[in-house]
Motif scaffolding. Structure first.
Motif, PDB file in Angstrom:
ATOM      1  N   PHE A   1       0.911  -0.891   0.013  1.00 43.77           N
ATOM      2  CA  PHE A   1       0.025  -0.081   0.033  1.00 43.77           C
ATOM      3  C   PHE A   1       0.744   1.253   0.050  1.00 43.77           C
ATOM      4  N   GLN A   2       1.777   1.031   0.834  1.00 46.44           N
ATOM      5  CA  GLN A   2       2.593   2.345   1.006  1.00 46.44           C
ATOM      6  C   GLN A   2       3.540   2.848  -0.401  1.00 46.44           C
ATOM      7  N   ASN A   3       3.736   1.665  -1.204  1.00 43.83           N
ATOM      8  CA  ASN A   3       4.464   1.890  -2.466  1.00 43.83           C
ATOM      9  C   ASN A   3       3.683   2.410  -3.600  1.00 43.83           C
ATOM     10  N   LYS A   4       2.289   2.469  -3.368  1.00 36.86           N
ATOM     11  CA  LYS A   4       1.192   2.802  -4.217  1.00 36.86           C
ATOM     12  C   LYS A   4       1.139   4.351  -4.425  1.00 36.86           C
ATOM     13  N   GLY A   5       1.361   4.872  -5.865  1.00 32.37           N
ATOM     14  CA  GLY A   5       1.267   6.268  -6.041  1.00 32.37           C
ATOM     15  C   GLY A   5       0.007   6.692  -6.478  1.00 32.37           C
ATOM     16  N   GLY A   6       0.002   7.869  -7.187  1.00 34.24           N
ATOM     17  CA  GLY A   6      -1.195   8.655  -7.632  1.00 34.24           C
ATOM     18  C   GLY A   6      -2.215   8.820  -6.648  1.00 34.24           C
ATOM     19  N   GLU A   7      -3.405   8.966  -7.017  1.00 29.56           N
ATOM     20  CA  GLU A   7      -4.595   9.325  -6.032  1.00 29.56           C
ATOM     21  C   GLU A   7      -4.837   8.078  -5.134  1.00 29.56           C
ATOM     22  N   LYS A   8      -4.742   7.053  -5.817  1.00 27.22           N
ATOM     23  CA  LYS A   8      -4.957   5.979  -4.883  1.00 27.22           C
ATOM     24  C   LYS A   8      -3.830   5.960  -3.437  1.00 27.22           C
ATOM     25  N   GLY A   9      -2.530   6.192  -3.800  1.00 31.95           N
ATOM     26  CA  GLY A   9      -1.816   6.344  -2.856  1.00 31.95           C
ATOM     27  C   GLY A   9      -1.688   7.491  -2.015  1.00 31.95           C
ATOM     28  N   HIS A  10      -2.457   8.561  -2.619  1.00 34.89           N
ATOM     29  CA  HIS A  10      -2.560   9.835  -1.628  1.00 34.89           C
ATOM     30  C   HIS A  10      -3.699   9.434  -0.688  1.00 34.89           C
ATOM     31  N   LYS A  11      -4.599   8.619  -1.098  1.00 43.99           N
ATOM     32  CA  LYS A  11      -5.781   8.378  -0.205  1.00 43.99           C
ATOM     33  C   LYS A  11      -5.502   7.205   0.743  1.00 43.99           C
ATOM     34  N   ILE A  12      -4.702   6.269   0.383  1.00 45.18           N
ATOM     35  CA  ILE A  12      -4.039   5.158   1.325  1.00 45.18           C
ATOM     36  C   ILE A  12      -2.978   6.017   2.410  1.00 45.18           C
ATOM     37  N   LYS A  13      -2.109   6.641   1.920  1.00 44.18           N
ATOM     38  CA  LYS A  13      -1.399   7.418   3.011  1.00 44.18           C
ATOM     39  C   LYS A  13      -2.180   8.108   3.815  1.00 44.18           C
ATOM     40  N   SER A  14      -3.401   8.728   3.422  1.00 42.42           N
ATOM     41  CA  SER A  14      -3.909   9.620   4.301  1.00 42.42           C
ATOM     42  C   SER A  14      -4.802   8.518   5.622  1.00 42.42           C
ATOM     43  N   VAL A  15      -5.043   7.143   4.972  1.00 43.64           N
ATOM     44  CA  VAL A  15      -5.830   6.534   5.843  1.00 43.64           C
ATOM     45  C   VAL A  15      -4.820   5.918   6.911  1.00 43.64           C
ATOM     46  N   LEU A  16      -3.507   5.624   6.414  1.00 41.36           N
ATOM     47  CA  LEU A  16      -2.341   5.143   7.110  1.00 41.36           C
ATOM     48  C   LEU A  16      -1.955   5.850   8.094  1.00 41.36           C
ATOM     49  N   ALA A  17      -2.044   7.131   8.022  1.00 45.39           N
ATOM     50  CA  ALA A  17      -1.796   8.358   9.161  1.00 45.39           C
ATOM     51  C   ALA A  17      -2.294   8.293  10.423  1.00 45.39           C
ATOM     52  N   THR A  18      -3.653   7.688  10.280  1.00 47.07           N
ATOM     53  CA  THR A  18      -4.476   7.250  11.524  1.00 47.07           C
ATOM     54  C   THR A  18      -3.557   6.164  12.325  1.00 47.07           C
ATOM     55  N   LYS A  19      -3.176   5.229  11.530  1.00 50.53           N
ATOM     56  CA  LYS A  19      -2.465   4.199  12.228  1.00 50.53           C
ATOM     57  C   LYS A  19      -1.122   4.622  12.975  1.00 50.53           C
ATOM     58  N   ASP A  20      -0.632   5.613  12.380  1.00 52.86           N
ATOM     59  CA  ASP A  20       0.686   6.323  12.937  1.00 52.86           C
ATOM     60  C   ASP A  20       0.451   6.928  14.291  1.00 52.86           C
ATOM     61  N   MET A  21      -0.640   7.454  14.233  1.00 52.69           N
ATOM     62  CA  MET A  21      -1.158   8.330  15.499  1.00 52.69           C
ATOM     63  C   MET A  21      -1.502   7.250  16.793  1.00 52.69           C
ATOM     64  N   SER A  22      -1.554   5.729  16.549  1.00 48.94           N
ATOM     65  CA  SER A  22      -2.104   4.994  17.613  1.00 48.94           C
ATOM     66  C   SER A  22      -1.269   3.693  17.421  1.00 48.94           C
ATOM     67  N   ASP A  23      -0.769   3.243  18.449  1.00 51.93           N
ATOM     68  CA  ASP A  23      -0.253   1.607  18.520  1.00 51.93           C
ATOM     69  C   ASP A  23      -1.216   0.669  18.838  1.00 51.93           C
ATOM     70  N   HIS A  24      -2.576   0.832  18.731  1.00 53.21           N
ATOM     71  CA  HIS A  24      -3.441  -0.046  19.115  1.00 53.21           C
ATOM     72  C   HIS A  24      -3.799  -1.003  17.830  1.00 53.21           C
ATOM     73  N   ILE A  25      -3.794  -2.163  18.064  1.00 53.74           N
ATOM     74  CA  ILE A  25      -3.839  -3.180  16.990  1.00 53.74           C
ATOM     75  C   ILE A  25      -4.924  -3.319  16.217  1.00 53.74           C
ATOM     76  N   ASN A  26      -6.370  -2.616  16.944  1.00 53.33           N
ATOM     77  CA  ASN A  26      -7.426  -2.719  16.189  1.00 53.33           C
ATOM     78  C   ASN A  26      -7.239  -1.605  15.470  1.00 53.33           C
TER      79      ASN A  26
ATOM     80  N   ARG B   1      -4.771  -0.321  13.814  1.00 49.71           N
ATOM     81  CA  ARG B   1      -3.905  -1.001  12.718  1.00 49.71           C
ATOM     82  C   ARG B   1      -4.702  -1.880  11.660  1.00 49.71           C
ATOM     83  N   ARG B   2      -5.421  -2.566  12.222  1.00 47.27           N
ATOM     84  CA  ARG B   2      -6.308  -3.564  11.209  1.00 47.27           C
ATOM     85  C   ARG B   2      -7.427  -2.874  10.644  1.00 47.27           C
TER      86      ARG B   2
END
Length: 193
Positions: A42-67, A69-70
């Motif tokens: 997912f992190q290697n994806k570029g373009g608009e999809k990559g931007h959307k994915i990075k936005s979603v994954l930013a939430t994961k980076d704010m918390s270390d809770h497994i749920n 992350r899932r």
């Protein structure tokens, strides 16, 4: 809490009878097993999809809770497969609760998260099928239980999320994995490289 556990056991038992596979433990183990590789893809994806994915994954980076992350992995998977995670995962705060109730009545399948405030703290998570709240207070288990209910009730995957559910069915749960859609096949090849 007792009603919540009863619902989990019923859905898990129904899924086990139909597929001979445990729902919750298999899903969580396999999702966790594939998560690191999926995140790399997912992190290697570029373009608009990559931007959307990075936005979603930013939430994961704010918390270390497994749920958290899932949840981020599942939302990113949906985006990666050209589907809209907002058509499945819907979030509301108290000020928009009335909008949520109106939205629920027109929802074919969805997971509604009601938050206490604008931050990540959950108040309730609801599974909706055909405009009806079928399960409440289910937390991270919502996606798993929705997938199990689809099997138990012999429902079709929603058209706008068919690739996400097919990936879960055929790769995560290893059910009927011999016939894969091209998108799923390509992702599977990247997973096992």
């Amino acid at each position: 809490m007792e009603g919540f556990l009863s619902h989990i056991f019923k859905v898990n038992d129904g899924f086990l009878r139909i597929t001979t596979k445990p729902l919750q433990s298999k899903f969580l183990a396999q999702l966790d097993h594939f998560s690191e590789k999926l995140l790399q893809i997912f992190q290697n994806k570029g373009g608009e999809k990559g931007h959307k994915i990075k936005s979603v994954l930013a939430t994961k980076d704010m918390s270390d809770h497994i749920n958290i992350r899932r949840e981020c992995v599942l939302k990113s998977l949906t985006i990666y497969l050209n589907e809209d995670p907002n058509s499945l995962f819907k979030e509301y705060v108290p000020s928009t609760a009335e909008d949520a109730e109106n939205d629920i009545t027109t929802t074919v399948m969805g997971i509604y998260t009601f938050r206490r405030d604008e931050i990540r703290e959950q108040n309730d998570v609801v599974v909706v099928i055909e405009g009806v709240k079928v399960l409440t207070n289910v937390d991270m288990m919502a996606f798993i239980l929705l997938f199990g209910l689809i099997y138990a009730l012999d429902l079709s995957f929603p058209d706008n999320l068919k690739y996400t559910f097919e990936f879960v069915q055929k790769i995560i749960m290893n059910l009927d994995g011999h016939r894969l859609n091209t998108k799923i096949q390509q992702l599977k090849m990247k997973l096992f490289i």
